[in-house]
Design an enzyme around this catalytic site. Sequence first.
Site, PDB file in Angstrom:
ATOM      1  N   GLN A   1      -3.945   2.005  14.956  1.00 19.35           N
ATOM      2  CA  GLN A   1      -2.792   2.395  14.138  1.00 19.35           C
ATOM      3  C   GLN A   1      -1.970   3.483  14.822  1.00 19.35           C
ATOM      4  O   GLN A   1      -0.728   3.436  14.816  1.00 19.35           O
ATOM      5  CB  GLN A   1      -3.277   2.882  12.771  1.00 19.35           C
ATOM      6  CG  GLN A   1      -2.168   3.269  11.814  1.00 19.35           C
ATOM      7  CD  GLN A   1      -2.715   3.740  10.472  1.00 19.35           C
ATOM      8  OE1 GLN A   1      -3.918   3.718  10.230  1.00 19.35           O
ATOM      9  NE2 GLN A   1      -1.834   4.181   9.601  1.00 19.35           N
TER      10      GLN A   1
ATOM     11  N   ASP B   1      -9.153   0.166   1.643  1.00 17.38           N
ATOM     12  CA  ASP B   1      -8.184  -0.337   2.621  1.00 17.38           C
ATOM     13  C   ASP B   1      -8.614   0.135   4.014  1.00 17.38           C
ATOM     14  O   ASP B   1      -8.202   1.187   4.487  1.00 17.38           O
ATOM     15  CB  ASP B   1      -6.781   0.172   2.274  1.00 17.38           C
ATOM     16  CG  ASP B   1      -5.700  -0.634   2.966  1.00 17.38           C
ATOM     17  OD1 ASP B   1      -5.958  -1.793   3.322  1.00 17.38           O
ATOM     18  OD2 ASP B   1      -4.596  -0.111   3.154  1.00 17.38           O
TER      19      ASP B   1
ATOM     20  N   GLU C   1     -10.499   3.822   3.240  1.00 16.60           N
ATOM     21  CA  GLU C   1      -9.558   4.515   2.364  1.00 16.60           C
ATOM     22  C   GLU C   1      -9.907   4.136   0.930  1.00 16.60           C
ATOM     23  O   GLU C   1      -9.796   2.968   0.546  1.00 16.60           O
ATOM     24  CB  GLU C   1      -8.103   4.137   2.686  1.00 16.60           C
ATOM     25  CG  GLU C   1      -7.639   4.669   4.036  1.00 16.60           C
ATOM     26  CD  GLU C   1      -6.162   4.467   4.278  1.00 16.60           C
ATOM     27  OE1 GLU C   1      -5.535   3.713   3.512  1.00 16.60           O
ATOM     28  OE2 GLU C   1      -5.628   5.062   5.235  1.00 16.60           O
TER      29      GLU C   1
ATOM     30  N   THR D   1      -8.763  -5.780   3.671  1.00 17.58           N
ATOM     31  CA  THR D   1      -8.676  -4.879   2.523  1.00 17.58           C
ATOM     32  C   THR D   1      -9.645  -5.404   1.479  1.00 17.58           C
ATOM     33  O   THR D   1      -9.527  -6.560   1.057  1.00 17.58           O
ATOM     34  CB  THR D   1      -7.250  -4.839   1.946  1.00 17.58           C
ATOM     35  OG1 THR D   1      -6.344  -4.365   2.935  1.00 17.58           O
ATOM     36  CG2 THR D   1      -7.187  -3.943   0.714  1.00 17.58           C
TER      37      THR D   1
ATOM     38  N   ASP E   1       0.847  -1.190   0.000  1.00 14.13           N
ATOM     39  CA  ASP E   1       0.000   0.000   0.000  1.00 14.13           C
ATOM     40  C   ASP E   1       0.883   1.240   0.000  1.00 14.13           C
ATOM     41  O   ASP E   1       1.802   1.357   0.822  1.00 14.13           O
ATOM     42  CB  ASP E   1      -0.908  -0.002   1.227  1.00 14.13           C
ATOM     43  CG  ASP E   1      -1.993   1.059   1.142  1.00 14.13           C
ATOM     44  OD1 ASP E   1      -2.449   1.344   0.021  1.00 14.13           O
ATOM     45  OD2 ASP E   1      -2.388   1.591   2.195  1.00 14.13           O
TER      46      ASP E   1
ATOM     47  N   GLU F   1     -10.155  12.522   7.156  1.00 13.10           N
ATOM     48  CA  GLU F   1     -10.061  13.832   6.517  1.00 13.10           C
ATOM     49  C   GLU F   1     -11.418  14.512   6.442  1.00 13.10           C
ATOM     50  O   GLU F   1     -11.536  15.712   6.711  1.00 13.10           O
ATOM     51  CB  GLU F   1      -9.486  13.690   5.111  1.00 13.10           C
ATOM     52  CG  GLU F   1      -8.019  13.345   5.038  1.00 13.10           C
ATOM     53  CD  GLU F   1      -7.571  13.212   3.592  1.00 13.10           C
ATOM     54  OE1 GLU F   1      -7.314  14.261   2.959  1.00 13.10           O
ATOM     55  OE2 GLU F   1      -7.483  12.080   3.095  1.00 13.10           O
TER      56      GLU F   1
ATOM     57  N   GLU G   1      -9.109   3.818  -2.739  1.00 15.83           N
ATOM     58  CA  GLU G   1      -7.839   3.691  -3.445  1.00 15.83           C
ATOM     59  C   GLU G   1      -8.018   3.005  -4.795  1.00 15.83           C
ATOM     60  O   GLU G   1      -9.042   2.375  -5.063  1.00 15.83           O
ATOM     61  CB  GLU G   1      -6.840   2.877  -2.608  1.00 15.83           C
ATOM     62  CG  GLU G   1      -6.669   3.380  -1.183  1.00 15.83           C
ATOM     63  CD  GLU G   1      -5.545   2.695  -0.435  1.00 15.83           C
ATOM     64  OE1 GLU G   1      -4.728   2.018  -1.098  1.00 15.83           O
ATOM     65  OE2 GLU G   1      -5.470   2.835   0.792  1.00 15.83           O
TER      66      GLU G   1
ATOM     67  N   ARG H   1       0.988  16.913  12.742  1.00 15.83           N
ATOM     68  CA  ARG H   1       2.239  17.641  12.950  1.00 15.83           C
ATOM     69  C   ARG H   1       2.016  19.124  12.669  1.00 15.83           C
ATOM     70  O   ARG H   1       2.622  19.700  11.752  1.00 15.83           O
ATOM     71  CB  ARG H   1       3.348  17.089  12.043  1.00 15.83           C
ATOM     72  CG  ARG H   1       3.699  15.631  12.282  1.00 15.83           C
ATOM     73  CD  ARG H   1       4.881  15.189  11.403  1.00 15.83           C
ATOM     74  NE  ARG H   1       4.612  15.367   9.985  1.00 15.83           N
ATOM     75  CZ  ARG H   1       3.950  14.502   9.230  1.00 15.83           C
ATOM     76  NH1 ARG H   1       3.495  13.379   9.759  1.00 15.83           N
ATOM     77  NH2 ARG H   1       3.753  14.731   7.937  1.00 15.83           N
TER      78      ARG H   1
ATOM     79  N   HIS I   1      -3.807  14.065   0.447  1.00 14.26           N
ATOM     80  CA  HIS I   1      -4.012  13.216   1.629  1.00 14.26           C
ATOM     81  C   HIS I   1      -2.840  13.339   2.594  1.00 14.26           C
ATOM     82  O   HIS I   1      -3.031  13.530   3.805  1.00 14.26           O
ATOM     83  CB  HIS I   1      -4.180  11.761   1.176  1.00 14.26           C
ATOM     84  CG  HIS I   1      -4.299  10.785   2.303  1.00 14.26           C
ATOM     85  ND1 HIS I   1      -5.350  10.794   3.193  1.00 14.26           N
ATOM     86  CD2 HIS I   1      -3.487   9.750   2.678  1.00 14.26           C
ATOM     87  CE1 HIS I   1      -5.191   9.810   4.075  1.00 14.26           C
ATOM     88  NE2 HIS I   1      -4.070   9.173   3.784  1.00 14.26           N
TER      89      HIS I   1
ATOM     90  N   LYS J   1      -4.248  -2.066  10.189  1.00 11.98           N
ATOM     91  CA  LYS J   1      -4.516  -2.145   8.755  1.00 11.98           C
ATOM     92  C   LYS J   1      -4.707  -3.576   8.258  1.00 11.98           C
ATOM     93  O   LYS J   1      -5.324  -3.782   7.218  1.00 11.98           O
ATOM     94  CB  LYS J   1      -3.344  -1.525   7.980  1.00 11.98           C
ATOM     95  CG  LYS J   1      -3.083  -0.066   8.290  1.00 11.98           C
ATOM     96  CD  LYS J   1      -4.102   0.839   7.670  1.00 11.98           C
ATOM     97  CE  LYS J   1      -3.907   0.923   6.167  1.00 11.98           C
ATOM     98  NZ  LYS J   1      -4.837   1.884   5.539  1.00 11.98           N
TER      99      LYS J   1
ATOM    100  N   ARG K   1      -7.992   3.647  13.005  1.00 11.52           N
ATOM    101  CA  ARG K   1      -7.094   4.772  13.249  1.00 11.52           C
ATOM    102  C   ARG K   1      -6.548   4.798  14.674  1.00 11.52           C
ATOM    103  O   ARG K   1      -5.405   5.203  14.890  1.00 11.52           O
ATOM    104  CB  ARG K   1      -7.824   6.089  12.960  1.00 11.52           C
ATOM    105  CG  ARG K   1      -8.343   6.228  11.544  1.00 11.52           C
ATOM    106  CD  ARG K   1      -7.222   6.298  10.522  1.00 11.52           C
ATOM    107  NE  ARG K   1      -7.746   6.565   9.176  1.00 11.52           N
ATOM    108  CZ  ARG K   1      -7.017   6.582   8.083  1.00 11.52           C
ATOM    109  NH1 ARG K   1      -5.725   6.335   8.151  1.00 11.52           N
ATOM    110  NH2 ARG K   1      -7.567   6.812   6.904  1.00 11.52           N
TER     111      ARG K   1
END
Length: 398
Positions: A226, A219, A185, A243, A113, A343, A187, A129, A120, A239, A223
């Site tokens: 993780q 996927d 997710e 999937t 992945d 998001e 993808e 951050r 993103h 994760k 959170r």
Amino acid sequence: MTWLDIPAGHPFGVAALPYGVFSTPTDPHPRTGVAIGDLVIDLPATVRRLAPSLAGAVAGPSLDALLAAGPGTWAELRELLTTWVTDEVHRAYLVLHADAIMHLPFTVADYVDFYASEEHATNLGRMFRPDQAPLTPNWKHLPIGYHGRAGTVVVSGTEITRPSGQRRTPDGEITFGPSQRLDIEAELGYVVGAGSRLGEPVELGAFDRHVFGVCLVNDWSARDIQAWEYVPLGPFLGKSFATSISPWILPLAALDHARVGPPERTVPLLPYLDDEKAQPWGFDIHLEVRLNGHVVSQPSFAGMYWTGAQMLAHMTANGASLRTGDLFASGTISGGSPGCLIELSWNGTNPIHLPDGSRRTFLDDGDEVVITATAPGPGGSIVGLGEVRGRVRSPLGG
């Protein structure tokens, strides 16, 4: 044009012809097929009659033999299929799509992945951050990725059990239990056909000699699990639980009219990744994400910073070999609209309002997510990638 009754604008028209594996209630044996309109071509039965020399490539309960056969066979079979559905002299064996039970289309060998969307990566960097540059120093130098778990790749429609794992609460307590921040997710997945030799990198120009086609990927991500476990080695239990992929694999050839160049490179690339003079392997693919039937996002793949060709080149740059059935995915697609709930809800601070009056930051038990996608085809047509669907069920013992 086709002798079949296919409505104009159908995503599985003559320009698409995606491959999958299906069975029916009257014949439970999985076999290869090709979608055309609301029908499925029974490939083994049709090929035995119309092109017996290719029977071995489409036999068996998966696409594995066809993937391994290589680009020459892929092109020959696609040309024949196009003839069969446009000339009524060649009658294929057909099954109603509504009667088809779809299966995992190929044996997943390895799963990688990536993290290829600048939007993103930037959004997550700003969340986690805020006092630093959103992108890490390496992000525009190489496609960042990690190795996932091939054994938990499942076909669309498979229910997803809410995973459990270790979590750290806001007050610092370490607990074990079901994820409270289950996410999606959206993808694009790339399916490898022809393998490569150990020690021999695959260059950018060889992309279409190894990659058979693409599929949709969800996927799933826990959170909270993780966030606690990923430092310093990266994603693991948050994760690896599931999937989901779409049951139909769209050949690269079906996306010829959807190819676009990548966005402007703002950092010079090393030669093995430099695609300035290479064939463009970006795709003008438009996705739609529905949560319980309500559209919550419409991401665009066209502006993805890293292309599938670059991902493959980097994945093999150290000499790692490819195997038939390798799957690698783009990472969350967030161009124009976010492809994940973290998001969309900005890490849970801005809930999503659904038409039934409920709100979501992350997924509840019973929620169903459906991701679909289309791309431009020849003559103003569209080609579809089908859908990847999954419903969340309560954790085991819950």
